[in-house]
Design a protein around this motif. Structure first.
Motif, PDB file in Angstrom:
ATOM      1  N   SER A 198       0.842  -1.198   0.000  1.00 35.76           N
ATOM      2  CA  SER A 198       0.000   0.000   0.000  1.00 35.76           C
ATOM      3  C   SER A 198       0.875   1.245   0.000  1.00 35.76           C
ATOM      4  O   SER A 198       2.036   1.214   0.436  1.00 35.76           O
ATOM      5  CB  SER A 198      -0.943   0.026   1.208  1.00 35.76           C
ATOM      6  OG  SER A 198      -0.217   0.215   2.407  1.00 35.76           O
ATOM      7  N   LYS A 246       0.300   5.548   0.679  1.00 38.24           N
ATOM      8  CA  LYS A 246      -0.639   6.608   1.027  1.00 38.24           C
ATOM      9  C   LYS A 246       0.082   7.914   1.312  1.00 38.24           C
ATOM     10  O   LYS A 246       1.238   7.932   1.729  1.00 38.24           O
ATOM     11  CB  LYS A 246      -1.495   6.199   2.225  1.00 38.24           C
ATOM     12  CG  LYS A 246      -0.726   5.870   3.486  1.00 38.24           C
ATOM     13  CD  LYS A 246      -1.664   5.365   4.576  1.00 38.24           C
ATOM     14  CE  LYS A 246      -0.904   4.978   5.837  1.00 38.24           C
ATOM     15  NZ  LYS A 246      -1.803   4.459   6.887  1.00 38.24           N
ATOM     16  N   THR A 280       0.278  11.165   3.552  1.00 42.19           N
ATOM     17  CA  THR A 280      -0.089  11.444   4.946  1.00 42.19           C
ATOM     18  C   THR A 280      -0.084  12.922   5.306  1.00 42.19           C
ATOM     19  O   THR A 280      -0.243  13.263   6.477  1.00 42.19           O
ATOM     20  CB  THR A 280       0.860  10.686   5.895  1.00 42.19           C
ATOM     21  OG1 THR A 280       2.212  11.079   5.616  1.00 42.19           O
ATOM     22  CG2 THR A 280       0.725   9.185   5.700  1.00 42.19           C
ATOM     23  N   GLU A 328      -2.829  11.149   9.490  1.00 43.29           N
ATOM     24  CA  GLU A 328      -3.032   9.707   9.331  1.00 43.29           C
ATOM     25  C   GLU A 328      -4.503   9.342   9.149  1.00 43.29           C
ATOM     26  O   GLU A 328      -4.857   8.481   8.345  1.00 43.29           O
ATOM     27  CB  GLU A 328      -2.451   8.973  10.546  1.00 43.29           C
ATOM     28  CG  GLU A 328      -2.437   7.455  10.415  1.00 43.29           C
ATOM     29  CD  GLU A 328      -1.527   6.962   9.304  1.00 43.29           C
ATOM     30  OE1 GLU A 328      -1.824   5.900   8.715  1.00 43.29           O
ATOM     31  OE2 GLU A 328      -0.515   7.640   9.022  1.00 43.29           O
ATOM     32  N   ALA A 381      -5.554  10.256   5.571  1.00 44.51           N
ATOM     33  CA  ALA A 381      -4.542   9.906   4.565  1.00 44.51           C
ATOM     34  C   ALA A 381      -5.188   9.558   3.225  1.00 44.51           C
ATOM     35  O   ALA A 381      -6.286   9.011   3.165  1.00 44.51           O
ATOM     36  CB  ALA A 381      -3.702   8.735   5.057  1.00 44.51           C
ATOM     37  N   TYR A 441      -5.128   7.309   0.169  1.00 39.36           N
ATOM     38  CA  TYR A 441      -4.605   6.049  -0.344  1.00 39.36           C
ATOM     39  C   TYR A 441      -4.484   6.113  -1.859  1.00 39.36           C
ATOM     40  O   TYR A 441      -5.387   6.591  -2.543  1.00 39.36           O
ATOM     41  CB  TYR A 441      -5.508   4.887   0.069  1.00 39.36           C
ATOM     42  CG  TYR A 441      -5.283   4.441   1.493  1.00 39.36           C
ATOM     43  CD1 TYR A 441      -4.415   3.392   1.780  1.00 39.36           C
ATOM     44  CD2 TYR A 441      -5.922   5.087   2.552  1.00 39.36           C
ATOM     45  CE1 TYR A 441      -4.192   2.984   3.086  1.00 39.36           C
ATOM     46  CE2 TYR A 441      -5.708   4.687   3.863  1.00 39.36           C
ATOM     47  CZ  TYR A 441      -4.842   3.632   4.130  1.00 39.36           C
ATOM     48  OH  TYR A 441      -4.617   3.238   5.416  1.00 39.36           O
ATOM     49  N   SER A 442      -3.368   5.639  -2.368  1.00 44.02           N
ATOM     50  CA  SER A 442      -3.090   5.705  -3.800  1.00 44.02           C
ATOM     51  C   SER A 442      -3.270   4.335  -4.445  1.00 44.02           C
ATOM     52  O   SER A 442      -3.271   3.307  -3.756  1.00 44.02           O
ATOM     53  CB  SER A 442      -1.670   6.222  -4.031  1.00 44.02           C
ATOM     54  OG  SER A 442      -1.500   7.482  -3.393  1.00 44.02           O
ATOM     55  N   THR A 473       4.706  10.536   2.662  1.00 43.42           N
ATOM     56  CA  THR A 473       4.139   9.233   2.316  1.00 43.42           C
ATOM     57  C   THR A 473       4.363   8.203   3.419  1.00 43.42           C
ATOM     58  O   THR A 473       5.242   8.344   4.270  1.00 43.42           O
ATOM     59  CB  THR A 473       4.752   8.688   1.016  1.00 43.42           C
ATOM     60  OG1 THR A 473       6.150   8.429   1.225  1.00 43.42           O
ATOM     61  CG2 THR A 473       4.572   9.670  -0.123  1.00 43.42           C
TER      62      THR A 473
END
Length: 244
Positions: A55, A57, A59, A63, A66, A68-69, A93
């Motif tokens: 994963s 993400k 940040t 958090e 965050a 998410y990619s 990240t």
């Protein structure tokens, strides 16, 4: 007496025939609904690539918020969908990897949003094999719309040292990332306008800039255009204005 015997025989004959037909029908039905065993299904389980990224993400928002990619471990890409209103120039990240897999550069290093060269990560598994991932940043920003200062029959004029208010839609509300320039007919930037106030009152539908000084270097009776740059996008007015 003979008639009754014949009738009884006839009745017995048809009863026996019907019973035989019923048995035959049952046999046929049983044959039609006979269960057929399906072919066995084989489940193929493959080992996961130890070089993969589990994963990825962003940040910066914290958090809990965050971003998410999308990680594509086949094409080796990381796609970051970044809302423009965050106005980030760099990304922080957090990256999850398989056990004993390392990554370079480290997840703690900042990623430039507007890098002129592709940002890549290299993962390395415990057996020494590596993989290279390319980061793609997609900024989600609506198209900038500018309201023209001039019309087809009337050219807008402004006095040097004055101010210009531009109205439209989808300006990022920050003087840090939304800037206005005076450009010539070839699109060359001739002057960057100065922010009109302390930068706290900019709205997403209007923005005010001043020349900052009377001596602008611009020529009177000459056509110029307004160019707005707002974070990732830019827009130029179609109609010119003039300095007086």
């Amino acid at each position: 007496m003979n008639t009754k015997i014949i009738t009884l025989k006839t009745l017995l004959f048809f009863t026996a025939f019907a019973f035989f037909g019923l048995l035959t029908s049952c046999d046929n039905e049983e044959e039609r609904w006979t269960d057929v065993k399906e072919d066995p299904v084989t489940e193929i389980i493959t080992d996961l690539d130890a070089r993969r990224i589990i994963s990825f993400k962003v940040t910066n928002p914290g958090e809990a918020q965050a971003i998410y990619s999308a990680v594509n471990n086949l094409e080796k890409t990381i796609t970051v969908y970044l809302p423009s209103y965050y106005e980030y120039q760099y990304l922080e990240t957090a990256i999850a990897l398989p056990e004993k897999t390392t990554i370079s550069p480290a997840a703690t290093e900042l990623i430039p949003v507007f890098s002129k060269t592709p940002v890549t990560y290299t993962t390395k598994a415990a057996d020494g094999t590596t993989a290279v991932y390319t980061v793609k940043i997609v900024i989600q920003q609506p198209k900038i719309i500018l309201n023209e200062l001039s019309t087809a029959t009337s050219t807008y004029t402004v006095q040097a040292g004055g101010s210009i208010t531009v109205k439209g839609e989808n300006f990022v509300p920050s003087y840090e990332v939304t800037k206005m320039f005076i450009v010539d007919a070839q699109g060359n930037k001739k002057l960057q306008m100065k922010q009109y106030n302390d930068g706290l009152d900019i709205a997403s539908f209007y923005i005010t800039y001043s020349f900052g000084a009377i001596d602008t270097g611009l020529q009177t009776d000459t056509d110029y255009w307004i160019l707005i740059e707002s974070y990732n996008l830019s827009a130029t007015m179609k109609l010119p204005f003039r300095i007086r």
